[in-house]
Every structure is written in C-alpha cells, then in structure tokens.
Design a protein around this motif. Structure first.
Motif, PDB file in Angstrom:
ATOM      1  N   GLU A 140       6.580   8.002   8.081  1.00 12.93           N
ATOM      2  CA  GLU A 140       5.847   7.657   9.291  1.00 12.93           C
ATOM      3  C   GLU A 140       4.363   8.012   9.148  1.00 12.93           C
ATOM      4  O   GLU A 140       3.491   7.220   9.501  1.00 12.93           O
ATOM      5  CB  GLU A 140       6.444   8.378  10.503  1.00 12.93           C
ATOM      6  CG  GLU A 140       5.728   8.039  11.798  1.00 12.93           C
ATOM      7  CD  GLU A 140       6.313   8.753  12.997  1.00 12.93           C
ATOM      8  OE1 GLU A 140       5.956   8.355  14.122  1.00 12.93           O
ATOM      9  OE2 GLU A 140       7.113   9.700  12.833  1.00 12.93           O
ATOM     10  N   ARG A 141       4.077   9.188   8.627  1.00 10.02           N
ATOM     11  CA  ARG A 141       2.687   9.617   8.434  1.00 10.02           C
ATOM     12  C   ARG A 141       1.957   8.689   7.473  1.00 10.02           C
ATOM     13  O   ARG A 141       0.848   8.234   7.746  1.00 10.02           O
ATOM     14  CB  ARG A 141       2.648  11.054   7.912  1.00 10.02           C
ATOM     15  CG  ARG A 141       1.234  11.585   7.717  1.00 10.02           C
ATOM     16  CD  ARG A 141       1.211  12.981   7.131  1.00 10.02           C
ATOM     17  NE  ARG A 141       2.013  13.148   5.928  1.00 10.02           N
ATOM     18  CZ  ARG A 141       1.649  12.734   4.714  1.00 10.02           C
ATOM     19  NH1 ARG A 141       0.496  12.127   4.528  1.00 10.02           N
ATOM     20  NH2 ARG A 141       2.439  12.927   3.677  1.00 10.02           N
ATOM     21  N   VAL A 142       2.611   8.360   6.359  1.00 14.15           N
ATOM     22  CA  VAL A 142       1.999   7.477   5.358  1.00 14.15           C
ATOM     23  C   VAL A 142       1.773   6.081   5.929  1.00 14.15           C
ATOM     24  O   VAL A 142       0.727   5.471   5.699  1.00 14.15           O
ATOM     25  CB  VAL A 142       2.871   7.436   4.074  1.00 14.15           C
ATOM     26  CG1 VAL A 142       2.453   6.309   3.158  1.00 14.15           C
ATOM     27  CG2 VAL A 142       2.803   8.773   3.352  1.00 14.15           C
ATOM     28  N   LEU A 143       2.732   5.567   6.687  1.00 16.42           N
ATOM     29  CA  LEU A 143       2.570   4.245   7.309  1.00 16.42           C
ATOM     30  C   LEU A 143       1.354   4.220   8.229  1.00 16.42           C
ATOM     31  O   LEU A 143       0.558   3.283   8.187  1.00 16.42           O
ATOM     32  CB  LEU A 143       3.829   3.852   8.085  1.00 16.42           C
ATOM     33  CG  LEU A 143       5.017   3.405   7.240  1.00 16.42           C
ATOM     34  CD1 LEU A 143       6.279   3.374   8.073  1.00 16.42           C
ATOM     35  CD2 LEU A 143       4.739   2.059   6.603  1.00 16.42           C
TER      36      LEU A 143
ATOM     37  N   ARG B 178       0.832  -1.204   0.000  1.00 19.64           N
ATOM     38  CA  ARG B 178       0.000   0.000   0.000  1.00 19.64           C
ATOM     39  C   ARG B 178       0.872   1.262   0.000  1.00 19.64           C
ATOM     40  O   ARG B 178       0.584   2.221  -0.713  1.00 19.64           O
ATOM     41  CB  ARG B 178      -0.947  -0.007   1.193  1.00 19.64           C
ATOM     42  CG  ARG B 178      -2.020  -1.090   1.104  1.00 19.64           C
ATOM     43  CD  ARG B 178      -2.860  -1.131   2.357  1.00 19.64           C
ATOM     44  NE  ARG B 178      -3.659   0.070   2.494  1.00 19.64           N
ATOM     45  CZ  ARG B 178      -4.938   0.177   2.146  1.00 19.64           C
ATOM     46  NH1 ARG B 178      -5.575  -0.863   1.645  1.00 19.64           N
ATOM     47  NH2 ARG B 178      -5.582   1.320   2.310  1.00 19.64           N
ATOM     48  N   VAL B 179       1.951   1.252   0.798  1.00 18.83           N
ATOM     49  CA  VAL B 179       2.835   2.416   0.858  1.00 18.83           C
ATOM     50  C   VAL B 179       3.547   2.606  -0.475  1.00 18.83           C
ATOM     51  O   VAL B 179       3.683   3.731  -0.966  1.00 18.83           O
ATOM     52  CB  VAL B 179       3.841   2.285   2.025  1.00 18.83           C
ATOM     53  CG1 VAL B 179       4.946   3.328   1.942  1.00 18.83           C
ATOM     54  CG2 VAL B 179       3.107   2.369   3.355  1.00 18.83           C
ATOM     55  N   ARG B 180       3.982   1.515  -1.095  1.00 14.96           N
ATOM     56  CA  ARG B 180       4.697   1.624  -2.377  1.00 14.96           C
ATOM     57  C   ARG B 180       3.802   2.129  -3.505  1.00 14.96           C
ATOM     58  O   ARG B 180       4.295   2.671  -4.491  1.00 14.96           O
ATOM     59  CB  ARG B 180       5.315   0.288  -2.749  1.00 14.96           C
ATOM     60  CG  ARG B 180       6.486  -0.088  -1.863  1.00 14.96           C
ATOM     61  CD  ARG B 180       7.050  -1.461  -2.214  1.00 14.96           C
ATOM     62  NE  ARG B 180       8.033  -1.875  -1.260  1.00 14.96           N
ATOM     63  CZ  ARG B 180       9.309  -1.524  -1.289  1.00 14.96           C
ATOM     64  NH1 ARG B 180       9.747  -0.718  -2.236  1.00 14.96           N
ATOM     65  NH2 ARG B 180      10.148  -1.949  -0.371  1.00 14.96           N
ATOM     66  N   MET B 181       2.489   1.967  -3.361  1.00 12.77           N
ATOM     67  CA  MET B 181       1.562   2.442  -4.388  1.00 12.77           C
ATOM     68  C   MET B 181       1.268   3.939  -4.247  1.00 12.77           C
ATOM     69  O   MET B 181       0.694   4.545  -5.151  1.00 12.77           O
ATOM     70  CB  MET B 181       0.252   1.651  -4.329  1.00 12.77           C
ATOM     71  CG  MET B 181       0.417   0.234  -4.812  1.00 12.77           C
ATOM     72  SD  MET B 181      -1.061  -0.829  -4.766  1.00 12.77           S
ATOM     73  CE  MET B 181      -2.394   0.228  -4.391  1.00 12.77           C
ATOM     74  N   ARG B 182       1.657   4.527  -3.123  1.00 13.52           N
ATOM     75  CA  ARG B 182       1.362   5.945  -2.888  1.00 13.52           C
ATOM     76  C   ARG B 182       2.111   6.830  -3.878  1.00 13.52           C
ATOM     77  O   ARG B 182       3.281   6.606  -4.163  1.00 13.52           O
ATOM     78  CB  ARG B 182       1.768   6.341  -1.466  1.00 13.52           C
ATOM     79  CG  ARG B 182       0.958   5.749  -0.356  1.00 13.52           C
ATOM     80  CD  ARG B 182      -0.399   6.382  -0.216  1.00 13.52           C
ATOM     81  NE  ARG B 182      -0.359   7.727   0.295  1.00 13.52           N
ATOM     82  CZ  ARG B 182      -0.774   8.085   1.503  1.00 13.52           C
ATOM     83  NH1 ARG B 182      -1.281   7.202   2.326  1.00 13.52           N
ATOM     84  NH2 ARG B 182      -0.689   9.339   1.874  1.00 13.52           N
TER      85      ARG B 182
END
Length: 102
Positions: A63-66, A48-52
């Motif tokens: 940290e915020r995105v996680l 999910r983070v890598r798709m951002r």
C-alpha cells in the motif's frame, strides 16, 4: 465507457445508468484496445511497483509503495496519455474496432 465485461452488461447496471441519466458509449467494439486512460495508468503504476527493489513483502508495504509510485508518476506522462486519446480513438474507428497499430 464500458468494456463489455459481464458486470457492465448486467441488467442492474444498465438500469442504474438509465435511472441516473448516465450516458454510455455504444456500441463498444469488442476487439478494440482498451481506450480507458486509467487502464494505461494502472499499467504504468504496476510496472513502477514491479521495478522497486526490494519488493514489498506485506500488504502494508505494498500500500505504501503504491501510494509513493502513484504520487511519483510524472504529470507529463498523464498529459501524453490524454493527448494520445484522439489518435487512439481515430485508429479504432478506422479499423472498425479491430486492434490497430498505434
């Protein structure tokens, strides 16, 4: 549940578990897939983070995105993972610890 990592097999680790009466599943099949459900959630979070877009550029942004992505993992995905554990465990038992096809 341990995955045979060296830190998990260390004498001090085993002593701590024993002294605190913490049961451990033994023996752990060395070629079995990772059956710890949190590992599958970490993988989902990573994807999910890598798709951002845009990707986080600083540790603070990461940290915020996680936190955002963790909070947005659908509860249904967690329930599906939990629901799959019986089948996963049975597959490992039937394959005697080798990597089964789910």
């Amino acid at each position: 549940m341990q995955d045979n990592a060296p830190a998990h097999r260390a004498r001090i680790t085993n002593q701590f578990l024993y002294e605190n009466n913490i049961p451990v599943l033994h023996p752990w099949a060395p070629y079995s897939p990772d059956l710890n459900p949190i590992e599958h959630l970490w993988d989902l979070l990573d994807r999910r983070v890598r798709m951002r877009q845009p990707q986080p550029q600083t540790l603070l942004q990461l940290e915020r995105v996680l936190h955002e992505e963790w909070d947005n993992i659908p509860q249904q995905a967690v329930q599906r993972l939990i629901g799959s554990m019986r089948r996963r465990c049975q597959a490992v038992i039937l394959s005697r610890g080798h990597h089964p096809r789910y």
